[in-house]
Design a protein around this motif. Structure first.
Motif, PDB file in Angstrom:
ATOM      1  N   CYS A   8       0.825  -1.216   0.000  1.00 43.52           N
ATOM      2  CA  CYS A   8       0.000   0.000   0.000  1.00 43.52           C
ATOM      3  C   CYS A   8       0.860   1.268   0.000  1.00 43.52           C
ATOM      4  O   CYS A   8       0.320   2.386   0.083  1.00 43.52           O
ATOM      5  CB  CYS A   8      -0.920   0.007   1.211  1.00 43.52           C
ATOM      6  N   GLY A   9       2.162   1.080  -0.069  1.00 50.61           N
ATOM      7  CA  GLY A   9       3.053   2.236  -0.148  1.00 50.61           C
ATOM      8  C   GLY A   9       3.373   2.895   1.172  1.00 50.61           C
ATOM      9  O   GLY A   9       3.856   4.035   1.210  1.00 50.61           O
ATOM     10  N   VAL A  10       3.143   2.203   2.281  1.00 46.59           N
ATOM     11  CA  VAL A  10       3.413   2.782   3.594  1.00 46.59           C
ATOM     12  C   VAL A  10       4.893   2.652   3.933  1.00 46.59           C
ATOM     13  O   VAL A  10       5.503   1.604   3.723  1.00 46.59           O
ATOM     14  CB  VAL A  10       2.570   2.092   4.689  1.00 46.59           C
ATOM     15  N   ASP A  11       5.466   3.716   4.437  1.00 55.51           N
ATOM     16  CA  ASP A  11       6.793   3.663   5.032  1.00 55.51           C
ATOM     17  C   ASP A  11       6.772   4.512   6.299  1.00 55.51           C
ATOM     18  O   ASP A  11       5.733   5.080   6.664  1.00 55.51           O
ATOM     19  CB  ASP A  11       7.881   4.121   4.058  1.00 55.51           C
ATOM     20  N   SER A  12       7.889   4.617   6.981  1.00 55.24           N
ATOM     21  CA  SER A  12       7.924   5.282   8.285  1.00 55.24           C
ATOM     22  C   SER A  12       7.646   6.779   8.210  1.00 55.24           C
ATOM     23  O   SER A  12       7.374   7.421   9.229  1.00 55.24           O
ATOM     24  CB  SER A  12       9.279   5.045   8.953  1.00 55.24           C
ATOM     25  N   GLU A  13       7.712   7.354   7.007  1.00 54.88           N
ATOM     26  CA  GLU A  13       7.498   8.798   6.850  1.00 54.88           C
ATOM     27  C   GLU A  13       6.060   9.153   6.482  1.00 54.88           C
ATOM     28  O   GLU A  13       5.679  10.327   6.519  1.00 54.88           O
ATOM     29  CB  GLU A  13       8.443   9.349   5.769  1.00 54.88           C
ATOM     30  N   LYS A  14       5.268   8.158   6.121  1.00 50.90           N
ATOM     31  CA  LYS A  14       3.912   8.421   5.655  1.00 50.90           C
ATOM     32  C   LYS A  14       2.955   8.772   6.800  1.00 50.90           C
ATOM     33  O   LYS A  14       3.092   8.281   7.923  1.00 50.90           O
ATOM     34  CB  LYS A  14       3.364   7.204   4.898  1.00 50.90           C
ATOM     35  N   ILE A  15       1.993   9.618   6.482  1.00 54.17           N
ATOM     36  CA  ILE A  15       0.850   9.843   7.362  1.00 54.17           C
ATOM     37  C   ILE A  15      -0.175   8.759   7.032  1.00 54.17           C
ATOM     38  O   ILE A  15      -0.512   8.547   5.865  1.00 54.17           O
ATOM     39  CB  ILE A  15       0.234  11.235   7.140  1.00 54.17           C
ATOM     40  N   VAL A  16      -0.657   8.060   8.038  1.00 54.03           N
ATOM     41  CA  VAL A  16      -1.578   6.944   7.828  1.00 54.03           C
ATOM     42  C   VAL A  16      -2.902   7.252   8.522  1.00 54.03           C
ATOM     43  O   VAL A  16      -2.926   7.641   9.691  1.00 54.03           O
ATOM     44  CB  VAL A  16      -0.978   5.629   8.363  1.00 54.03           C
ATOM     45  N   ILE A  17      -3.997   7.062   7.792  1.00 56.60           N
ATOM     46  CA  ILE A  17      -5.333   7.365   8.310  1.00 56.60           C
ATOM     47  C   ILE A  17      -6.217   6.133   8.168  1.00 56.60           C
ATOM     48  O   ILE A  17      -6.209   5.470   7.122  1.00 56.60           O
ATOM     49  CB  ILE A  17      -5.977   8.537   7.538  1.00 56.60           C
ATOM     50  N   ALA A  18      -6.976   5.826   9.206  1.00 49.68           N
ATOM     51  CA  ALA A  18      -7.901   4.692   9.167  1.00 49.68           C
ATOM     52  C   ALA A  18      -9.322   5.154   9.431  1.00 49.68           C
ATOM     53  O   ALA A  18      -9.555   6.094  10.189  1.00 49.68           O
ATOM     54  CB  ALA A  18      -7.493   3.654  10.214  1.00 49.68           C
ATOM     55  N   TYR A  19     -10.275   4.487   8.792  1.00 50.80           N
ATOM     56  CA  TYR A  19     -11.688   4.762   9.060  1.00 50.80           C
ATOM     57  C   TYR A  19     -12.481   3.478   8.928  1.00 50.80           C
ATOM     58  O   TYR A  19     -12.016   2.483   8.349  1.00 50.80           O
ATOM     59  CB  TYR A  19     -12.234   5.843   8.103  1.00 50.80           C
ATOM     60  N   ASP A  20     -13.693   3.484   9.463  1.00 53.71           N
ATOM     61  CA  ASP A  20     -14.599   2.350   9.307  1.00 53.71           C
ATOM     62  C   ASP A  20     -16.040   2.870   9.380  1.00 53.71           C
ATOM     63  O   ASP A  20     -16.263   4.076   9.303  1.00 53.71           O
ATOM     64  CB  ASP A  20     -14.333   1.266  10.369  1.00 53.71           C
ATOM     65  N   ASP A  21     -16.978   1.978   9.543  1.00 50.88           N
ATOM     66  CA  ASP A  21     -18.362   2.343   9.826  1.00 50.88           C
ATOM     67  C   ASP A  21     -18.877   1.504  10.983  1.00 50.88           C
ATOM     68  O   ASP A  21     -20.065   1.205  11.077  1.00 50.88           O
ATOM     69  CB  ASP A  21     -19.247   2.140   8.588  1.00 50.88           C
ATOM     70  N   GLN A  22     -17.980   1.104  11.862  1.00 53.75           N
ATOM     71  CA  GLN A  22     -18.311   0.281  13.018  1.00 53.75           C
ATOM     72  C   GLN A  22     -17.977   1.040  14.307  1.00 53.75           C
ATOM     73  O   GLN A  22     -17.386   0.489  15.240  1.00 53.75           O
ATOM     74  CB  GLN A  22     -17.569  -1.061  12.963  1.00 53.75           C
ATOM     75  N   SER A  23     -18.288   2.325  14.328  1.00 58.34           N
ATOM     76  CA  SER A  23     -18.060   3.181  15.504  1.00 58.34           C
ATOM     77  C   SER A  23     -16.586   3.306  15.887  1.00 58.34           C
ATOM     78  O   SER A  23     -16.274   3.611  17.039  1.00 58.34           O
ATOM     79  CB  SER A  23     -18.867   2.683  16.712  1.00 58.34           C
TER      80      SER A  23
END
Length: 277
Positions: free
Chosen positions: A81-96
């Motif tokens: 997914c292109g993640v490395d230690s410098e990336k800003i990572v954001i997570a979301y869901d629809d399960q509260s």
């Protein structure tokens, strides 16, 4: 700094090359649901993070229903997914926020620092008219080296000792009826680990998907934390307990230790004591 970000802020980051967004929607009752709704539409550019495939390891006799993933499983997924230690990572869901909190906790456990959860969930984001898409993002490759922090978890043997010595504060994140042993819709045995108190994961939200503010989260824990014991959180399988961990961090409290196998691991040993109310 807050671990929460607004839907507006997330929308401003969807084309930022230094940001990677993850859709964590998942249903324990229907494990295929998350990916199906993701394929229909998701935040533009977001990758799908599946609780079973990406955020958990292989189920064995012990270890619970959602054991932690191995370094290889998690690093290969994040790299794709292109993640490395410098990336800003954001997570979301629809399960509260349950699945997003699990993702957030895993990233912290893996040594990533710039990790956030979106307030409100996907439904609110979409209703506000922000950018969504049915297009699946292109897989990438990045160099990432994960450094799991073993101090963030407690083993079963360590927990048994802690229960005997009563030197840690155990916090059960499940709903009260499961904690009390009145009902158990998922695991084969009802009850809770001896000495544990109950702070249900639902109590951290003003309404589904919307976390309480720092003051309210602090007040939620102030009466339980007066003895200054090291805090250990658990739930059914180590997922909703991450909500409590996230909330404590958001309140400015020290991050608690996670019993990753949780209740489903505890009851896999026949000699473990069980309490009911």
């Amino acid at each position: 700094m807050s671990n929460l970000v607004s839907p507006e802020w997330v929308d401003s980051k969807i084309r930022d090359k230094n940001t990677v967004i993850f859709d964590c929607r998942f249903s324990l009752a229907d494990p295929e649901m998350g990916f199906e709704v993701y394929k229909k539409d998701h935040i533009e550019g977001a990758f799908f993070a599946d609780l079973d495939q990406h955020l958990s390891g292989t189920i064995t006799t012990h270890g619970g229903r959602h054991p932690l993933p191995s370094v290889n499983i998690l690093s290969q997924f994040l790299s794709s997914c292109g993640v490395d230690s410098e990336k800003i990572v954001i997570a979301y869901d629809d399960q509260s926020g349950i699945m997003a909190a699990r993702f957030w906790w895993l990233m912290k456990y893996a040594g990533l620092n710039q990790v956030y959860v979106m307030q409100g969930g996907y439904k609110h984001y979409k209703e506000k008219g922000y950018a969504v898409s049915s297009k699946l993002p292109t897989q990438k490759t990045s160099e990432i080296k994960l450094d799991f922090n073993k101090n963030m978890i407690i083993t079963r043997d360590e927990l048994v000792k802690a229960v005997q010595q009563k030197d840690k504060l155990l916090i059960d994140a499940r709903e009260p009826n499961r904690f009390k042993g009145i009902a158990e819709p998922i695991d084969p045995v009802a009850g809770h680990i001896p000495t544990a108190i109950n702070v249900p994961w639902e109590s951290h939200f003003n309404k589904p998907g919307w976390w309480k503010d720092k003051e309210d989260l602090t007040n939620l824990y102030k009466d339980q934390l007066v003895d200054n014991k090291t805090r250990v959180v658990y739930c059914g399988s180590g997922v909703t307990a991450c909500v409590n961990a996230f909330a404590m961090s958001e309140a400015g409290l020290e991050l608690p230790i996670l019993y990753a196998g949780s209740w489903s691991d505890w009851i896999s040993y026949n000699d473990h004591e069980i309490e009911t109310d």
